[in-house]
Design a protein around this motif. Structure first.
Motif: not given
Length: 164
Positions: A84-87, A140-145, A147-148
């Motif tokens: 998830r950090g890579k994404l 997407l940045v907020i969501w992935q932050t 999740r990661t």
């Protein structure tokens, strides 16, 4: 280079900055995209936070890899967090590029009473596309932050806290 800051693992310090700065960057960019009358105020912060977010995501990723190299037994536990950090890094890279384009393309009023320094709209359809792209990548940045960070917290704390 990315392993330690003093006696602490650098990753532990950097991720705390990332979970604050990345969502703040994205929220700033969303307001910049959807509220034209505030663009005079948010143009430079959006650009600087967008570029800073990709640097922060890069340092978080590299420090995480350095931490994992020092503690390879953690590999199975943090695999999801690592993926998830890579994404997240790629989302931040795209976010930075779109923030630069928005900085250059999006028009808006000046902060001066005279109106001097106002940035004229170059093309309304282009402005709408750039604004939409900035909002989408920001979400997407907020969501992935989230999740990661969640995957990392679960890897570290799962089963460590007493049950309620």
């Amino acid at each position: 280079m990315f392993e330690r800051f003093g006696d602490l693992p650098l990753h532990v310090l950097v991720i705390h900055a990332a979970v604050v700065v990345l969502p703040v960057s994205a929220l700033t960019a969303i307001v910049f995209a959807v509220v034209p009358k505030w663009r005079w105020l948010l143009r430079w912060p959006t650009l600087l936070l967008g570029l800073g977010s990709v640097v922060l995501a890069y340092v978080a990723r590299q420090s995480g890899l350095a931490f994992l190299a020092a503690r390879p037994e953690l590999q199975p536990i943090v695999q999801l967090h690592e993926n998830r950090g890579k994404l997240l890094f790629w989302y931040c890279l795209i976010f930075a590029v779109v923030a630069v384009v928005a900085f250059l393309v999006l028009g808006g009023p000046s902060s001066l009473a005279s109106g001097k320094g106002a940035k004229a709209t170059k093309s309304r359809p282009l402005e709408l596309v750039v604004s939409a792209a900035l909002v989408v990548i920001s979400v997407l940045v907020i969501w992935q932050t989230i999740r990661t960070g969640d995957a990392g917290a679960r890897a570290v704390w799962n089963g460590q806290l007493p049950k309620k």
